[in-house]
Write a protein that holds these residues in place. Structure first.
Motif, PDB file in Angstrom:
ATOM      1  N   MET A   1       0.842  -1.192   0.000  1.00 14.61           N
ATOM      2  CA  MET A   1       0.000   0.000   0.000  1.00 14.61           C
ATOM      3  C   MET A   1       0.877   1.241   0.000  1.00 14.61           C
ATOM      4  SD  MET A   1      -3.121  -1.249   0.119  1.00 14.61           S
ATOM      5  CE  MET A   1      -4.325  -0.219   0.936  1.00 14.61           C
ATOM      6  N   SER A   2       0.515   2.220  -0.814  1.00 16.68           N
ATOM      7  CA  SER A   2       1.323   3.424  -0.954  1.00 16.68           C
ATOM      8  C   SER A   2       0.907   4.470   0.071  1.00 16.68           C
ATOM      9  CB  SER A   2       1.132   4.005  -2.361  1.00 16.68           C
ATOM     10  OG  SER A   2      -0.153   4.581  -2.471  1.00 16.68           O
ATOM     11  N   GLU A   3       1.619   5.609   0.032  1.00 17.19           N
ATOM     12  CA  GLU A   3       1.245   6.738   0.893  1.00 17.19           C
ATOM     13  C   GLU A   3      -0.168   7.195   0.594  1.00 17.19           C
ATOM     14  OE1 GLU A   3       4.329   9.899   1.322  1.00 17.19           O
ATOM     15  OE2 GLU A   3       5.400   8.695  -0.140  1.00 17.19           O
ATOM     16  N   ALA A   4      -0.629   6.949  -0.660  1.00 13.81           N
ATOM     17  CA  ALA A   4      -1.939   7.424  -1.078  1.00 13.81           C
ATOM     18  C   ALA A   4      -3.043   6.410  -0.804  1.00 13.81           C
ATOM     19  CB  ALA A   4      -1.904   7.756  -2.564  1.00 13.81           C
ATOM     20  N   ALA A   5      -2.725   5.319  -0.115  1.00 14.85           N
ATOM     21  CA  ALA A   5      -3.717   4.274   0.120  1.00 14.85           C
ATOM     22  C   ALA A   5      -4.988   4.865   0.709  1.00 14.85           C
ATOM     23  CB  ALA A   5      -3.137   3.213   1.050  1.00 14.85           C
ATOM     24  N   GLY A   6      -6.113   4.559   0.077  1.00 14.40           N
ATOM     25  CA  GLY A   6      -7.393   5.058   0.546  1.00 14.40           C
ATOM     26  C   GLY A   6      -7.841   6.322  -0.128  1.00 14.40           C
ATOM     27  N   ASP A   7      -6.970   6.975  -0.889  1.00 19.10           N
ATOM     28  CA  ASP A   7      -7.378   8.162  -1.619  1.00 19.10           C
ATOM     29  C   ASP A   7      -8.387   7.790  -2.704  1.00 19.10           C
ATOM     30  OD1 ASP A   7      -5.843   9.771  -0.069  1.00 19.10           O
ATOM     31  OD2 ASP A   7      -4.367  10.280  -1.592  1.00 19.10           O
ATOM     32  N   VAL A   8      -9.118   8.804  -3.179  1.00 20.30           N
ATOM     33  CA  VAL A   8     -10.241   8.571  -4.080  1.00 20.30           C
ATOM     34  C   VAL A   8     -10.073   9.408  -5.341  1.00 20.30           C
ATOM     35  CG1 VAL A   8     -12.743   8.694  -4.348  1.00 20.30           C
ATOM     36  CG2 VAL A   8     -11.749   8.112  -2.115  1.00 20.30           C
ATOM     37  N   ALA A   9     -10.277   8.769  -6.494  1.00 22.41           N
ATOM     38  CA  ALA A   9     -10.165   9.461  -7.770  1.00 22.41           C
ATOM     39  C   ALA A   9     -11.415   9.260  -8.607  1.00 22.41           C
ATOM     40  CB  ALA A   9      -8.951   8.952  -8.555  1.00 22.41           C
ATOM     41  N   VAL A  10     -11.782  10.291  -9.354  1.00 21.11           N
ATOM     42  CA  VAL A  10     -12.726  10.166 -10.461  1.00 21.11           C
ATOM     43  C   VAL A  10     -11.903  10.260 -11.735  1.00 21.11           C
ATOM     44  CG1 VAL A  10     -14.582  11.282 -11.753  1.00 21.11           C
ATOM     45  CG2 VAL A  10     -14.746  11.085  -9.270  1.00 21.11           C
ATOM     46  N   ILE A  11     -12.082   9.297 -12.623  1.00 21.71           N
ATOM     47  CA  ILE A  11     -11.341   9.257 -13.882  1.00 21.71           C
ATOM     48  C   ILE A  11     -12.341   9.259 -15.017  1.00 21.71           C
ATOM     49  CG2 ILE A  11      -9.719   7.941 -15.304  1.00 21.71           C
ATOM     50  CD1 ILE A  11      -8.694   6.675 -12.664  1.00 21.71           C
ATOM     51  N   THR A  12     -12.349  10.318 -15.826  1.00 25.23           N
ATOM     52  CA  THR A  12     -13.217  10.333 -16.994  1.00 25.23           C
ATOM     53  C   THR A  12     -12.465   9.710 -18.167  1.00 25.23           C
ATOM     54  OG1 THR A  12     -12.589  12.532 -17.825  1.00 25.23           O
ATOM     55  CG2 THR A  12     -14.305  12.434 -16.124  1.00 25.23           C
ATOM     56  N   GLY A  13     -13.228   9.138 -19.091  1.00 22.78           N
ATOM     57  CA  GLY A  13     -12.592   8.388 -20.168  1.00 22.78           C
ATOM     58  C   GLY A  13     -11.891   7.153 -19.647  1.00 22.78           C
ATOM     59  N   ALA A  14     -12.484   6.516 -18.633  1.00 19.83           N
ATOM     60  CA  ALA A  14     -11.823   5.431 -17.905  1.00 19.83           C
ATOM     61  C   ALA A  14     -11.941   4.077 -18.579  1.00 19.83           C
ATOM     62  CB  ALA A  14     -12.402   5.335 -16.494  1.00 19.83           C
ATOM     63  N   ALA A  15     -12.741   3.968 -19.629  1.00 20.10           N
ATOM     64  CA  ALA A  15     -13.027   2.642 -20.175  1.00 20.10           C
ATOM     65  C   ALA A  15     -11.889   2.058 -20.989  1.00 20.10           C
ATOM     66  CB  ALA A  15     -14.290   2.696 -21.041  1.00 20.10           C
ATOM     67  N   SER A  16     -10.954   2.880 -21.436  1.00 17.76           N
ATOM     68  CA  SER A  16      -9.872   2.358 -22.270  1.00 17.76           C
ATOM     69  C   SER A  16      -8.698   3.324 -22.241  1.00 17.76           C
ATOM     70  CB  SER A  16     -10.341   2.155 -23.725  1.00 17.76           C
ATOM     71  OG  SER A  16     -10.704   3.402 -24.311  1.00 17.76           O
ATOM     72  N   GLY A  17      -7.593   2.920 -22.863  1.00 21.18           N
ATOM     73  CA  GLY A  17      -6.452   3.790 -23.055  1.00 21.18           C
ATOM     74  C   GLY A  17      -5.867   4.343 -21.776  1.00 21.18           C
ATOM     75  N   ILE A  18      -5.587   5.635 -21.782  1.00 19.74           N
ATOM     76  CA  ILE A  18      -4.939   6.299 -20.654  1.00 19.74           C
ATOM     77  C   ILE A  18      -5.803   6.235 -19.401  1.00 19.74           C
ATOM     78  CG2 ILE A  18      -4.226   8.572 -19.790  1.00 19.74           C
ATOM     79  CD1 ILE A  18      -3.286   9.147 -22.711  1.00 19.74           C
ATOM     80  N   GLY A  19      -7.116   6.418 -19.558  1.00 19.81           N
ATOM     81  CA  GLY A  19      -7.995   6.360 -18.398  1.00 19.81           C
ATOM     82  C   GLY A  19      -7.990   4.999 -17.735  1.00 19.81           C
ATOM     83  N   GLU A  20      -8.081   3.951 -18.540  1.00 16.63           N
ATOM     84  CA  GLU A  20      -8.054   2.600 -17.982  1.00 16.63           C
ATOM     85  C   GLU A  20      -6.721   2.313 -17.294  1.00 16.63           C
ATOM     86  OE1 GLU A  20      -8.148  -2.102 -19.359  1.00 16.63           O
ATOM     87  OE2 GLU A  20      -8.746  -0.553 -20.795  1.00 16.63           O
ATOM     88  N   ALA A  21      -5.618   2.687 -17.952  1.00 14.78           N
ATOM     89  CA  ALA A  21      -4.295   2.443 -17.368  1.00 14.78           C
ATOM     90  C   ALA A  21      -4.149   3.162 -16.036  1.00 14.78           C
ATOM     91  CB  ALA A  21      -3.200   2.890 -18.337  1.00 14.78           C
ATOM     92  N   THR A  22      -4.667   4.378 -15.954  1.00 14.30           N
ATOM     93  CA  THR A  22      -4.572   5.143 -14.715  1.00 14.30           C
ATOM     94  C   THR A  22      -5.426   4.529 -13.626  1.00 14.30           C
ATOM     95  OG1 THR A  22      -4.162   7.153 -16.014  1.00 14.30           O
ATOM     96  CG2 THR A  22      -4.805   7.448 -13.705  1.00 14.30           C
ATOM     97  N   ALA A  23      -6.609   4.085 -13.987  1.00 12.74           N
ATOM     98  CA  ALA A  23      -7.482   3.428 -13.003  1.00 12.74           C
ATOM     99  C   ALA A  23      -6.818   2.176 -12.435  1.00 12.74           C
ATOM    100  CB  ALA A  23      -8.821   3.073 -13.648  1.00 12.74           C
ATOM    101  N   ARG A  24      -6.238   1.375 -13.295  1.00 11.92           N
ATOM    102  CA  ARG A  24      -5.585   0.146 -12.833  1.00 11.92           C
ATOM    103  C   ARG A  24      -4.376   0.469 -11.948  1.00 11.92           C
ATOM    104  NH1 ARG A  24      -7.379  -4.474 -15.239  1.00 11.92           N
ATOM    105  NH2 ARG A  24      -8.524  -4.299 -17.215  1.00 11.92           N
ATOM    106  N   LEU A  25      -3.595   1.447 -12.367  1.00 12.07           N
ATOM    107  CA  LEU A  25      -2.407   1.805 -11.594  1.00 12.07           C
ATOM    108  C   LEU A  25      -2.786   2.317 -10.209  1.00 12.07           C
ATOM    109  CD1 LEU A  25       0.751   2.330 -11.649  1.00 12.07           C
ATOM    110  CD2 LEU A  25       0.143   4.673 -12.240  1.00 12.07           C
ATOM    111  N   LEU A  26      -3.729   3.254 -10.146  1.00 11.49           N
ATOM    112  CA  LEU A  26      -4.110   3.818  -8.853  1.00 11.49           C
ATOM    113  C   LEU A  26      -4.746   2.761  -7.955  1.00 11.49           C
ATOM    114  CD1 LEU A  26      -5.547   7.314  -9.864  1.00 11.49           C
ATOM    115  CD2 LEU A  26      -3.261   6.767  -9.007  1.00 11.49           C
TER     116      LEU A  26
END
Length: 278
Positions: free
Chosen positions: A1-26
């Motif tokens: 777990m990182s320092e950001a564990a538990g933080d919350v993000a909204v990601i638009t364009g999350a279904a593919s590409g950069i949005g999906e990669a960011t969702a998976r990473l976070l």
């Protein structure tokens, strides 16, 4: 777990590409994520793969009620909003300026600029009471280099830069940082579709992008995800109103210097009236 564990993000364009990669990473680093996109079926699949840390929501970023609902879902489901990643975008209207289809131009701007404006508005609405948060928007080299994108897309992506700086100035006293990330030509389904007419032809798209970068690898969605994670994290605490360029030099270094190789490799100097020294 990182320092950001538990933080919350909204990601638009999350279904593919950069949005999906960011969702998976976070999510892999302990974040909770609201996945916002018009591709509802793909969102459900992605949320199922990520697990309880994800909430899918069909969102058309051009509709204010949809964007507001995404910000509200973050608070209702997870208690707060730490990052709004305003990433959704379309390539949109193309063609010569003198024959432009203004309805298509307006539709492009509705997603690419209005959608970012609305994302910033509703992120600020829910972040201001806590006096903290981060907003990151996706722009493009088309914002600063002519001929890279179509006219409508280029204008929208340039508009994001001005909007980002303006909103950063307003929100800085409220503890909210606002930045942009500028991906170079990236191996994503959208770029595969633009290049090949097939959003699923990722292997071929990567080959084409690599050929355009003298054999160097192209930018991948994971590279941009890492940049967003950095801007959202504590190491970027003093960074706001900034555009983080992640393009392998595409924007600032479009080619190798002719003055360092070939006949110029041995060094020298050129002065007035053609006088040379070596």
């Amino acid at each position: 777990m990182s320092e950001a564990a538990g933080d919350v993000a909204v990601i638009t364009g999350a279904a593919s590409g950069i949005g999906e990669a960011t969702a998976r990473l976070l999510a892999g680093r302990g974040w909770r994520v609201v996945l916002a996109d018009v591709q509802a079926g793909r969102l459900d699949e992605l949320a199922g793969e990520i697990g309880p840390a994800a909430r899918p929501l069909r969102v058309d970023v051009a509709r204010e009620a949809d964007v507001a609902a995404a910000a509200d879902l973050a608070v209702e489901a997870f208690g707060r909003l730490d990052l709004m990643f305003a990433n959704a975008g379309v390539f949109g209207a193309y063609g010569p300026i003198h024959t432009a289809d203004i309805a298509a131009v307006d539709a492009t701007w509705a997603v690419d600029l209005r959608g970012v404006f609305l994302s910033m508005k509703h992120a600020a609405r829910v972040m201001r009471p806590r006096q903290r948060g981060v907003i990151v928007a996706t722009t493009s080299p088309a914002a600063v280099v002519g001929g890279v994108g179509n006219h409508a897309y280029s204008a929208a992506k340039a508009g994001i830069l001005g909007l980002m700086r303006s909103v950063a100035g307003e929100l800085r006293p409220h503890g909210i940082r606002v930045n942009a990330v500028m991906p170079g030509p990236t191996a994503t389904p959208m770029n595969a579709d633009l290049a090949l007419g097939d959003a699923t032809a990722m292997d071929r798209a990567i080959e084409l992008l690599q050929a355009r970068t003298d054999g160097k690898r192209p930018v991948f969605a994971d590279d941009i995800a890492e940049a967003v994670a950095f801007l959202a994290g504590p190491a970027a605490e003093m960074i706001t109103a900034h555009t983080l360029v992640v393009d392998g030099g595409f924007t600032a270094v479009p080619g190798d210097s002719r003055w360092t190789k070939g006949e110029h490799a041995s060094g020298g100097a050129i002065f007035e009236a053609g006088r040379r020294a070596s």
